[in-house]
Write a protein that holds these residues in place. Structure first.
Motif, PDB file in Angstrom:
ATOM      1  N   UNK A 127       0.775  -1.288  -0.018  1.00  0.00           N
ATOM      2  CA  UNK A 127      -0.120  -0.095   0.155  1.00  0.00           C
ATOM      3  C   UNK A 127       0.977   1.315   0.136  1.00  0.00           C
ATOM      4  N   UNK A 128       1.869   1.160   0.662  1.00  0.00           N
ATOM      5  CA  UNK A 128       2.991   2.277   0.740  1.00  0.00           C
ATOM      6  C   UNK A 128       3.662   2.571  -0.566  1.00  0.00           C
ATOM      7  N   UNK A 129       4.020   1.382  -1.169  1.00  0.00           N
ATOM      8  CA  UNK A 129       4.914   1.443  -2.447  1.00  0.00           C
ATOM      9  C   UNK A 129       4.110   0.851  -3.599  1.00  0.00           C
ATOM     10  N   UNK A 130       2.855   1.402  -3.934  1.00  0.00           N
ATOM     11  CA  UNK A 130       2.185   0.769  -5.043  1.00  0.00           C
ATOM     12  C   UNK A 130       2.890   0.642  -6.379  1.00  0.00           C
ATOM     13  N   UNK A 131       4.095   1.534  -6.579  1.00  0.00           N
ATOM     14  CA  UNK A 131       4.859   1.513  -7.845  1.00  0.00           C
ATOM     15  C   UNK A 131       5.762   0.240  -7.780  1.00  0.00           C
ATOM     16  N   UNK A 132       5.986  -0.582  -6.777  1.00  0.00           N
ATOM     17  CA  UNK A 132       7.050  -1.419  -6.949  1.00  0.00           C
ATOM     18  C   UNK A 132       6.834  -2.572  -7.830  1.00  0.00           C
ATOM     19  N   UNK A 133       7.867  -2.930  -8.265  1.00  0.00           N
ATOM     20  CA  UNK A 133       7.722  -3.812  -9.467  1.00  0.00           C
ATOM     21  C   UNK A 133       7.612  -5.317  -8.854  1.00  0.00           C
ATOM     22  N   UNK A 134       7.023  -6.209  -9.895  1.00  0.00           N
ATOM     23  CA  UNK A 134       6.774  -7.596  -9.401  1.00  0.00           C
ATOM     24  C   UNK A 134       8.033  -8.224  -8.887  1.00  0.00           C
ATOM     25  N   UNK A 135       9.179  -7.938  -9.600  1.00  0.00           N
ATOM     26  CA  UNK A 135      10.524  -8.618  -9.350  1.00  0.00           C
ATOM     27  C   UNK A 135      10.602  -8.070  -7.833  1.00  0.00           C
ATOM     28  N   UNK A 136      10.623  -7.042  -7.397  1.00  0.00           N
ATOM     29  CA  UNK A 136      10.787  -6.455  -5.960  1.00  0.00           C
ATOM     30  C   UNK A 136       9.871  -7.136  -5.086  1.00  0.00           C
ATOM     31  N   UNK A 137       8.466  -7.437  -5.469  1.00  0.00           N
ATOM     32  CA  UNK A 137       7.516  -7.975  -4.632  1.00  0.00           C
ATOM     33  C   UNK A 137       7.678  -9.422  -4.222  1.00  0.00           C
ATOM     34  N   UNK A 138       8.402  -9.992  -5.342  1.00  0.00           N
ATOM     35  CA  UNK A 138       8.748 -11.581  -5.455  1.00  0.00           C
ATOM     36  C   UNK A 138      10.079 -11.735  -4.587  1.00  0.00           C
ATOM     37  N   UNK A 139      11.050 -10.970  -4.301  1.00  0.00           N
ATOM     38  CA  UNK A 139      12.223 -10.718  -3.710  1.00  0.00           C
ATOM     39  C   UNK A 139      11.974 -11.106  -2.319  1.00  0.00           C
TER      40      UNK A 139
END
Length: 619
Positions: A578-590
């Motif tokens: 919610x804080x970082x909605x612009x995060x890429x999928x690579x970041x979110x999977x890391x």
């Protein structure tokens, strides 16, 4: 207080109504008196109360009954003038004028009356012996003044008393028959006492009395003056002073004394400072100060408001267990006209093992109210006396209006502290369990919650990169045909399905495709009841494949069927997204990203609680 005062003079012909007005204006007795003086306005800067005052004359020779009735209806106070040397004019006060005024005024808001005995220069005796029984008979009569337009005796005083009768009326405060304050007045002053009793020990000590004095009258009391006040109470009331402080009984006695001695403006000054109107109700302008909230902005409490609310909690947490028992909570809300928190609040925020709202839960509920219904938050802060105790212009000073969410997205950063997560899922998918688990409630404890005490919200703190943030979960009713704007407006979407029900995932997929596939709101899939055997979902593709196709993080396994409090890791992930909605999928999977985001969360929770205990010790 009123913005102006309208005084009407009535009475029999030739009693001197016009002469009184002209003597006031010219400061000399007029040699030639017209039938009726024109309406005059005395500017605010030359009146004792700094309020513009309109004085209206009445002449039976020049005006009709209809015009008189209209003037009576418009008047804020009516002076019934009689001649002290004319018995007939005195008799007409009760036989004609008071009944006439009563017939032409609203019964619920009777206009105050002043009896004016003019021409006192023509007699050596007083008319008071005749007038006092009349005053005792009619409660709307504020006072009686004997004066002389010819000698200019008591002319200024007459109009001062008339103005005072409007701005500081006795009627709402005091019952002459019972020689005591009226219940509404006692209720208002009791709230004022409790708000001013900063340590909640049931007495106003010297520091609290001085703060009260400065708040209401802009000047502190000298130590000798304080002692004098307490000595007056001691002499008249055995339990009015305790531990050298003023008790509630003593406080009420003082105000009764002020009113009985004709100093009711003192009590009115206090009442108005604490937000009361002429009917002894809290003024709407006081409870709901203006607050502009542009579209796509949210409302949060600022640092000063949190400090104030912490002090209120501390004031009522008498056993220092960092939770509010039902009795302590009732005491806290005693200054409210109603109990604002129902039993559902205990299932919306964190509670202790006894089900009592904790310090963290208390602040969370205030945060929730501010976010969802800021007008209600302003009202609640008004009851607690925020603007007075925190020395702010209004409750609005305690609210931060966040910037437009679109700007946050452009700048890829946010200053917001509260993030909303709307939780979607079919009936029986585990949405309620997911909300309750956020509050540390496992399945066994959840089964003990009564249906009528259920809450569709849950709020608590999470820590992202060491920063404390509030995550607000809202369970959306699974009516696929109708989703309101409020159901769709959030910072992150949570799609919940039951791994043991083959038809559960389909609802999540449909909601996502219809409402969120093309939006910029991040979404996360939650696979609940992961303690049960997983059954293949009867949908075109698996949940994992669905998430991959739509560039969502993989489904997160979750269960609240645990012996201890359920894991909170998933809530940290939701807050981070919610804080970082612009995060890429690579970041979110890391896994490294999630480790960094949640690092320190446990440490901060422990430290936060420990710090509060440390702060309580010296108090």
């Amino acid at each position: 207080m009123r913005k102006d005062v309208r005084i009407l003079l009535v009475g029999e012909p030739k009693v001197g109504k016009t002469s009184l007005i002209m003597s006031l204006v010219s400061e000399e007795f007029p040699q030639v008196v017209p039938y009726r003086a024109e309406e005059i306005t005395i500017p605010a800067d030359v009146t004792p109360e700094r309020v513009p005052t309109h004085i209206v004359d009445y002449s039976e020779a020049e005006q009709t009954d209809e015009q008189l009735f209209q003037e009576i209806a418009k008047a804020n106070v009516i002076c019934i003038v009689y001649s002290v040397n004319n018995k007939k004019s005195i008799e007409k006060v009760t036989s004609h004028w008071i009944p006439l005024i009563t017939e032409n005024t609203d019964k619920d808001s009777r206009v105050p009356l002043i009896l004016v005995g003019n021409k006192s220069d023509l007699v050596e005796h007083s008319s008071m012996e005749t007038i006092l029984p009349i005053m005792n008979q009619y409660s709307e009569i504020e006072t009686c003044v004997e004066c002389s337009a010819k000698n200019l005796k008591n002319i200024s005083e007459l109009f001062y008393y008339a103005q005072k009768a409007v701005l500081h009326p006795t009627g709402p405060l005091y019952c002459p028959e019972k020689k005591d304050m009226k219940p509404l007045c006692v209720k208002a002053l009791t709230r004022i006492f409790k708000v001013s009793d900063l340590d909640n020990d049931g007495i106003l000590n010297d520091n609290e009395l001085n703060f009260f004095q400065r708040t209401c009258f802009n000047t502190p009391l000298e130590s000798q003056a304080l002692e004098d006040v307490k000595n007056v109470v001691r002499r008249n009331l055995s339990d009015g002073v305790s531990d050298n402080g003023l008790t509630l009984k003593g406080f009420l006695f003082l105000h009764t004394l002020f009113i009985q001695r004709g100093r009711h403006e003192t009590t009115w000054t206090v009442l108005r400072r604490f937000g009361y109107d002429d009917d002894l109700e809290l003024n709407q302008d006081y409870l709901f100060p203006p607050l502009k909230i542009p579209p796509d902005c949210t409302t949060e409490l600022n640092h000063n408001a949190y400090l104030f609310l912490q002090s209120v909690f501390d004031k009522h947490d008498k056993d220092r267990d960092c939770a509010l028992s039902p009795e302590e909570l009732k005491d806290l809300f005693d200054v409210f006209p109603y109990m604002p928190w129902g039993p559902d609040v205990n299932n919306t925020v964190c509670t202790n093992d006894q089900g009592w709202i904790t310090y963290q839960g208390y602040l969370s509920q205030w945060t929730l109210t501010t976010y969802l219904d800021v007008q209600r938050c302003l009202e609640y802060l008004g009851y607690l006396g925020y603007s007075i105790i925190a020395e702010q212009e209004s409750q609005a000073a305690g609210i931060t209006v966040t910037r437009d969410k679109k700007i946050d997205l452009q700048k890829k950063q946010t200053q917001r502290s509260v993030f909303r997560c709307n939780v979607f899922g079919d009936v029986g998918s585990g949405k309620s369990g997911f909300l309750q688990a956020f509050l540390g409630t496992n399945l066994m404890r959840q089964n003990m919650i009564r249906e009528e005490h259920r809450s569709y919200y849950a709020i608590s703190t999470t820590y992202v990169y060491g920063q404390e943030k509030y995550l607000l979960l809202h369970e959306v009713f699974p009516d696929f045909d109708y989703l309101s704007d409020a159901d769709l407006a959030c910072d992150i979407v949570c799609l919940v399905y039951d791994v043991s029900n083959p038809y559960s995932f389909e609802y999540c997929a449909k909601v996502f495709k219809q409402y969120f596939m093309d939006s910029k709101i991040p979404c996360m899939m939650i696979a609940t009841k992961s303690d049960l055997p997983e059954i293949k979902q009867l949908y075109g593709c698996s949940p994992l494949e669905f998430c991959r196709r739509h560039k969502m993080p993989p489904p997160q396994s979750f269960t609240c069927n645990t012996a201890e409090a359920p894991s909170r890791d998933i809530y940290t992930k939701l807050t981070t997204m919610a804080m970082y909605p612009h995060m890429s999928q690579a970041d979110l999977k890391s896994s490294t990203f999630w480790l960094k985001a949640s690092v320190g969360a446990t440490v901060f929770v422990v430290l936060g609680f420990a710090m509060y205990r440390v702060l309580l010790k010296p108090r």
